[in-house]
Design a protein around this motif. Structure first.
Motif, PDB file in Angstrom:
ATOM      1  N   GLY A 194       0.807  -1.205   0.000  1.00 49.74           N
ATOM      2  CA  GLY A 194       0.000   0.000   0.000  1.00 49.74           C
ATOM      3  C   GLY A 194       0.840   1.254   0.000  1.00 49.74           C
ATOM      4  N   PRO A 195       0.220   2.409  -0.270  1.00 51.38           N
ATOM      5  CA  PRO A 195       0.964   3.665  -0.392  1.00 51.38           C
ATOM      6  C   PRO A 195       1.534   4.178   0.918  1.00 51.38           C
ATOM      7  N   GLY A 196       1.050   3.672   2.053  1.00 48.98           N
ATOM      8  CA  GLY A 196       1.542   4.146   3.343  1.00 48.98           C
ATOM      9  C   GLY A 196       2.719   3.369   3.883  1.00 48.98           C
ATOM     10  N   ALA A 197       3.261   2.440   3.102  1.00 50.49           N
ATOM     11  CA  ALA A 197       4.391   1.629   3.555  1.00 50.49           C
ATOM     12  C   ALA A 197       5.652   2.482   3.708  1.00 50.49           C
ATOM     13  N   ASP A 198       6.688   1.872   4.291  1.00 49.26           N
ATOM     14  CA  ASP A 198       7.861   2.627   4.738  1.00 49.26           C
ATOM     15  C   ASP A 198       8.793   3.073   3.619  1.00 49.26           C
ATOM     16  N   ILE A 199       9.024   2.221   2.620  1.00 49.00           N
ATOM     17  CA  ILE A 199      10.030   2.527   1.602  1.00 49.00           C
ATOM     18  C   ILE A 199       9.464   2.280   0.205  1.00 49.00           C
ATOM     19  N   SER A 200      10.110   2.871  -0.785  1.00 44.47           N
ATOM     20  CA  SER A 200       9.665   2.729  -2.167  1.00 44.47           C
ATOM     21  C   SER A 200      10.223   1.436  -2.772  1.00 44.47           C
ATOM     22  N   PRO A 201       9.596   0.949  -3.838  1.00 45.15           N
ATOM     23  CA  PRO A 201      10.157  -0.217  -4.529  1.00 45.15           C
ATOM     24  C   PRO A 201      11.590   0.013  -4.999  1.00 45.15           C
ATOM     25  N   ALA A 202      11.894   1.218  -5.447  1.00 46.66           N
ATOM     26  CA  ALA A 202      13.249   1.503  -5.918  1.00 46.66           C
ATOM     27  C   ALA A 202      14.265   1.387  -4.792  1.00 46.66           C
ATOM     28  N   GLU A 203      13.912   1.878  -3.605  1.00 47.89           N
ATOM     29  CA  GLU A 203      14.822   1.778  -2.455  1.00 47.89           C
ATOM     30  C   GLU A 203      15.028   0.326  -2.053  1.00 47.89           C
ATOM     31  N   SER A 204      13.942  -0.422  -1.992  1.00 53.37           N
ATOM     32  CA  SER A 204      14.046  -1.832  -1.626  1.00 53.37           C
ATOM     33  C   SER A 204      14.882  -2.588  -2.648  1.00 53.37           C
TER      34      SER A 204
END
Length: 228
Positions: free
Chosen positions: A189-199
């Motif tokens: 969801g949009p409220g998660a901690d990190i972006s897909p790019a960061e992960s």
């Protein structure tokens, strides 16, 4: 340059791994259940100069995995990311479990990664790596209930892949288990901690540095060991 296999490549963290490996100059085989609906993946492939090819693979089906692997050719494989997954029905209560949903989740997230490993293993040699996306819900330290199919599948995959790591160690093939973080994907969801790019960037670096001595271990995306 490495030959990289990525399942579930049509979206989320897997799509970012595709992007980052192509940018790094690797050859990427992107596997997706429905490539025709993965427009961004198709655009990446079109601009990759042939270094990214897209293939159909539904990891829940033996025939689809075998056909998808065969469609990638016969070159050696240096790195596999087992990413494809499903959340199932996260709101199912104990007395309301849907066994069809349970079985579907097991097919995708427990049997699926093993199907992929077996399909590509003949093309792997010493130094090859198999990175499996797990979850904090797979650990006995997870302090909440619920998520029965998802937690069971991920916990089972962890122990299964630890066995694979033991059995492949003499061949020099490395197996890893990774919690990708709480990520802003369709699942997180949009409220998660990190972006897909960061992960994805952190996971790519973690995979590149994974050693044979660490094979079968469980780490967080940021390199910290994950308690089981």
């Amino acid at each position: 340059m490495a030959n990289v296999v990525i399942t579930g490549a049509g979206r989320g963290i897997a799509l970012e791994l595709v992007r980052q490996h192509v940018e790094a100059g690797d050859w990427v085989f992107a596997l997706a259940r429905s490539p025709e609906s993965a427009g961004e993946l198709a655009s990446l492939a079109a601009g990759s100069g042939g270094r990214l090819t897209v293939h159909t693979m539904d990891v829940s089906r033996d025939d689809s995995v075998r056909a998808g692997a065969a469609s990638t050719g016969s070159d050696g494989i240096d790195l596999i990311y087992n990413v494809a997954g499903t959340l199932g029905n996260p709101s199912a209560q104990l007395e309301d479990l849907d066994w069809k949903d349970f079985d579907d989740t097991i097919e995708v997230m427990l049997k699926g990664p093993m199907r992929v490993v077996l399909a590509f293993l003949p093309r792997m040699s010493a130094g090859g790596k198999i990175m499996n996306f797990s979850s904090q819900l797979a650990a006995s330290t997870w302090p909440y209930g619920g998520f029965y199919p998802y937690g069971a599948a991920k916990a089972g995959m962890n122990r299964m892949m630890r066995s694979v790591a033991m059995d492949l160690k003499e061949r020099g093939i490395i197996v890893g288990l990774i919690h990708p973080g709480y990520v802003q994907t369709d699942m997180g969801g949009p409220g998660a901690d990190i972006s897909p790019a960061e992960s994805a960037a952190s996971i790519k670096a973690l995979a590149e540095g994974w050693t044979l001595e660490q094979s079968g271990e469980f780490y967080k995306w940021n390199g910290e060991p994950h308690a089981w």
